[in-house]
Write a protein that holds these residues in place. Sequence first.
Motif, PDB file in Angstrom:
ATOM      1  N   SER A   1       1.277  -0.583 -10.328  1.00 52.08           N
ATOM      2  CA  SER A   1       0.380   0.009  -9.342  1.00 52.08           C
ATOM      3  C   SER A   1      -1.054   0.020  -9.840  1.00 52.08           C
ATOM      4  O   SER A   1      -1.301   0.196 -11.028  1.00 52.08           O
ATOM      5  CB  SER A   1       0.807   1.441  -9.035  1.00 52.08           C
ATOM      6  OG  SER A   1       2.075   1.459  -8.442  1.00 52.08           O
ATOM      7  N   CYS A   2      -1.966  -0.130  -8.911  1.00 49.64           N
ATOM      8  CA  CYS A   2      -3.385  -0.063  -9.226  1.00 49.64           C
ATOM      9  C   CYS A   2      -4.100   0.818  -8.205  1.00 49.64           C
ATOM     10  O   CYS A   2      -3.681   0.903  -7.051  1.00 49.64           O
ATOM     11  CB  CYS A   2      -4.014  -1.458  -9.183  1.00 49.64           C
ATOM     12  SG  CYS A   2      -3.622  -2.460 -10.632  1.00 49.64           S
ATOM     13  N   LEU A   3      -5.165   1.448  -8.677  1.00 49.72           N
ATOM     14  CA  LEU A   3      -6.079   2.132  -7.779  1.00 49.72           C
ATOM     15  C   LEU A   3      -7.161   1.127  -7.408  1.00 49.72           C
ATOM     16  O   LEU A   3      -7.646   0.380  -8.263  1.00 49.72           O
ATOM     17  CB  LEU A   3      -6.718   3.341  -8.457  1.00 49.72           C
ATOM     18  CG  LEU A   3      -5.773   4.484  -8.827  1.00 49.72           C
ATOM     19  CD1 LEU A   3      -6.558   5.591  -9.517  1.00 49.72           C
ATOM     20  CD2 LEU A   3      -5.056   5.012  -7.621  1.00 49.72           C
ATOM     21  N   HIS A   4      -7.530   1.126  -6.144  1.00 51.49           N
ATOM     22  CA  HIS A   4      -8.552   0.216  -5.641  1.00 51.49           C
ATOM     23  C   HIS A   4      -9.648   1.045  -4.987  1.00 51.49           C
ATOM     24  O   HIS A   4      -9.364   1.919  -4.171  1.00 51.49           O
ATOM     25  CB  HIS A   4      -7.956  -0.748  -4.609  1.00 51.49           C
ATOM     26  CG  HIS A   4      -6.783  -1.521  -5.121  1.00 51.49           C
ATOM     27  ND1 HIS A   4      -6.914  -2.744  -5.720  1.00 51.49           N
ATOM     28  CD2 HIS A   4      -5.458  -1.238  -5.133  1.00 51.49           C
ATOM     29  CE1 HIS A   4      -5.720  -3.197  -6.067  1.00 51.49           C
ATOM     30  NE2 HIS A   4      -4.816  -2.295  -5.717  1.00 51.49           N
ATOM     31  N   ARG A   5     -10.894   0.779  -5.365  1.00 51.44           N
ATOM     32  CA  ARG A   5     -12.050   1.460  -4.762  1.00 51.44           C
ATOM     33  C   ARG A   5     -12.348   0.795  -3.424  1.00 51.44           C
ATOM     34  O   ARG A   5     -12.349  -0.430  -3.310  1.00 51.44           O
ATOM     35  CB  ARG A   5     -13.253   1.358  -5.681  1.00 51.44           C
ATOM     36  CG  ARG A   5     -14.481   2.081  -5.135  1.00 51.44           C
ATOM     37  CD  ARG A   5     -15.700   1.942  -6.024  1.00 51.44           C
ATOM     38  NE  ARG A   5     -15.465   2.437  -7.374  1.00 51.44           N
ATOM     39  CZ  ARG A   5     -15.533   1.688  -8.480  1.00 51.44           C
ATOM     40  NH1 ARG A   5     -15.833   0.413  -8.402  1.00 51.44           N
ATOM     41  NH2 ARG A   5     -15.327   2.220  -9.653  1.00 51.44           N
ATOM     42  N   VAL A   6     -12.601   1.617  -2.420  1.00 55.03           N
ATOM     43  CA  VAL A   6     -12.831   1.122  -1.065  1.00 55.03           C
ATOM     44  C   VAL A   6     -14.161   1.642  -0.556  1.00 55.03           C
ATOM     45  O   VAL A   6     -14.493   2.815  -0.737  1.00 55.03           O
ATOM     46  CB  VAL A   6     -11.701   1.605  -0.118  1.00 55.03           C
ATOM     47  CG1 VAL A   6     -11.967   1.153   1.297  1.00 55.03           C
ATOM     48  CG2 VAL A   6     -10.358   1.122  -0.603  1.00 55.03           C
TER      49      VAL A   6
ATOM     50  N   THR B   1      -8.502   0.477 -11.418  1.00 59.33           N
ATOM     51  CA  THR B   1      -7.764   0.652 -12.667  1.00 59.33           C
ATOM     52  C   THR B   1      -6.271   0.571 -12.420  1.00 59.33           C
ATOM     53  O   THR B   1      -5.802   0.725 -11.298  1.00 59.33           O
ATOM     54  CB  THR B   1      -8.117   1.998 -13.340  1.00 59.33           C
ATOM     55  OG1 THR B   1      -7.571   2.029 -14.657  1.00 59.33           O
ATOM     56  CG2 THR B   1      -7.587   3.187 -12.541  1.00 59.33           C
ATOM     57  N   THR B   2      -5.520   0.352 -13.477  1.00 58.82           N
ATOM     58  CA  THR B   2      -4.070   0.365 -13.406  1.00 58.82           C
ATOM     59  C   THR B   2      -3.602   1.816 -13.423  1.00 58.82           C
ATOM     60  O   THR B   2      -4.164   2.648 -14.118  1.00 58.82           O
ATOM     61  CB  THR B   2      -3.474  -0.412 -14.601  1.00 58.82           C
ATOM     62  OG1 THR B   2      -4.011  -1.739 -14.580  1.00 58.82           O
ATOM     63  CG2 THR B   2      -1.968  -0.494 -14.526  1.00 58.82           C
ATOM     64  N   ALA B   3      -2.571   2.118 -12.654  1.00 59.85           N
ATOM     65  CA  ALA B   3      -2.017   3.464 -12.542  1.00 59.85           C
ATOM     66  C   ALA B   3      -0.560   3.438 -13.016  1.00 59.85           C
ATOM     67  O   ALA B   3      -0.006   2.367 -13.266  1.00 59.85           O
ATOM     68  CB  ALA B   3      -2.099   3.921 -11.087  1.00 59.85           C
ATOM     69  N   PRO B   4       0.076   4.594 -13.125  1.00 63.58           N
ATOM     70  CA  PRO B   4       1.501   4.613 -13.481  1.00 63.58           C
ATOM     71  C   PRO B   4       2.323   3.801 -12.489  1.00 63.58           C
ATOM     72  O   PRO B   4       1.969   3.705 -11.308  1.00 63.58           O
ATOM     73  CB  PRO B   4       1.876   6.096 -13.400  1.00 63.58           C
ATOM     74  CG  PRO B   4       0.599   6.823 -13.584  1.00 63.58           C
ATOM     75  CD  PRO B   4      -0.457   5.946 -12.966  1.00 63.58           C
ATOM     76  N   GLY B   5       3.402   3.224 -12.956  1.00 64.07           N
ATOM     77  CA  GLY B   5       4.243   2.379 -12.112  1.00 64.07           C
ATOM     78  C   GLY B   5       4.684   3.067 -10.844  1.00 64.07           C
ATOM     79  O   GLY B   5       5.011   4.249 -10.853  1.00 64.07           O
TER      80      GLY B   5
ATOM     81  N   VAL C   1      -4.008   3.155  -3.217  1.00 65.67           N
ATOM     82  CA  VAL C   1      -3.106   2.797  -4.303  1.00 65.67           C
ATOM     83  C   VAL C   1      -2.072   1.835  -3.744  1.00 65.67           C
ATOM     84  O   VAL C   1      -1.550   2.008  -2.648  1.00 65.67           O
ATOM     85  CB  VAL C   1      -2.449   4.048  -4.947  1.00 65.67           C
ATOM     86  CG1 VAL C   1      -1.613   4.813  -3.953  1.00 65.67           C
ATOM     87  CG2 VAL C   1      -1.616   3.681  -6.162  1.00 65.67           C
ATOM     88  N   GLY C   2      -1.856   0.759  -4.494  1.00 68.70           N
ATOM     89  CA  GLY C   2      -0.895  -0.256  -4.078  1.00 68.70           C
ATOM     90  C   GLY C   2      -0.628  -1.207  -5.223  1.00 68.70           C
ATOM     91  O   GLY C   2      -1.025  -0.960  -6.364  1.00 68.70           O
ATOM     92  N   LEU C   3       0.007  -2.286  -4.916  1.00 70.69           N
ATOM     93  CA  LEU C   3       0.379  -3.273  -5.916  1.00 70.69           C
ATOM     94  C   LEU C   3      -0.852  -3.863  -6.595  1.00 70.69           C
ATOM     95  O   LEU C   3      -1.867  -4.111  -5.944  1.00 70.69           O
ATOM     96  CB  LEU C   3       1.175  -4.388  -5.232  1.00 70.69           C
ATOM     97  CG  LEU C   3       1.964  -5.338  -6.108  1.00 70.69           C
ATOM     98  CD1 LEU C   3       3.048  -4.609  -6.882  1.00 70.69           C
ATOM     99  CD2 LEU C   3       2.583  -6.424  -5.253  1.00 70.69           C
TER     100      LEU C   3
ATOM    101  N   LEU D   1       0.842  -1.194   0.000  1.00 65.77           N
ATOM    102  CA  LEU D   1       0.000   0.000   0.000  1.00 65.77           C
ATOM    103  C   LEU D   1       0.878   1.246   0.000  1.00 65.77           C
ATOM    104  O   LEU D   1       1.804   1.355   0.789  1.00 65.77           O
ATOM    105  CB  LEU D   1      -0.893  -0.023   1.232  1.00 65.77           C
ATOM    106  CG  LEU D   1      -2.032   0.964   1.255  1.00 65.77           C
ATOM    107  CD1 LEU D   1      -3.043   0.657   0.161  1.00 65.77           C
ATOM    108  CD2 LEU D   1      -2.713   0.932   2.610  1.00 65.77           C
ATOM    109  N   GLN D   2       0.590   2.186  -0.903  1.00 65.14           N
ATOM    110  CA  GLN D   2       1.411   3.389  -1.057  1.00 65.14           C
ATOM    111  C   GLN D   2       0.627   4.672  -0.842  1.00 65.14           C
ATOM    112  O   GLN D   2       1.179   5.746  -1.020  1.00 65.14           O
ATOM    113  CB  GLN D   2       2.035   3.422  -2.455  1.00 65.14           C
ATOM    114  CG  GLN D   2       3.135   2.411  -2.646  1.00 65.14           C
ATOM    115  CD  GLN D   2       4.454   2.892  -2.087  1.00 65.14           C
ATOM    116  OE1 GLN D   2       4.536   3.402  -0.986  1.00 65.14           O
ATOM    117  NE2 GLN D   2       5.505   2.721  -2.854  1.00 65.14           N
TER     118      GLN D   2
END
Length: 169
Positions: free
Chosen positions: A101-106, A121-125, A74-76, A61-62
Amino acid sequence: MFSREPGERITDGGGPPLYRRGGSGAKILRWPLDASTALLKTGSDGLVHPTEGWTSPVWKLQGGVFTGGNGIVVGLCPDGAPPVSYMRGGTANIYGDYRKSCLHRVTVSADRATLDVHYLTTAPGNAQNVAYWPASGELWLVNEFRGDYDRVYGNDRLVLALSCPDLTC
């Protein structure tokens, strides 16, 4: 708003998630914000205390941000997430120093005890440090990897602003 140090303040009462190397289980704490100043609210003892806390199922998690019962972290990416054209390694989520990296809806559960997390969705590395601006409905994030092995692009960072009113994108 953006910080390179894991565990620093994230906007709108969300986060800060604490980075956990090698797995899930990062702690996410929600902090009280004063709506008139946008600063952390102190308690009667002069200290700031988290109002809620969860354990993240997202690996590495970032960043994270919440408003009401909605959030984005945002995390792996999960293995097999959509391949990224500029990433070597196909559908693998880690390739060398690159972390897809991917964005995750929570969504916070009705009893506020757990988080319901879904791939968005996928995000920038190596994306990190997500922030939310309620007045514009914008979600902001930055990455720490150029994302291009051929050095076509001169910049090392990419900042994105996405439309995501009330974090329901």
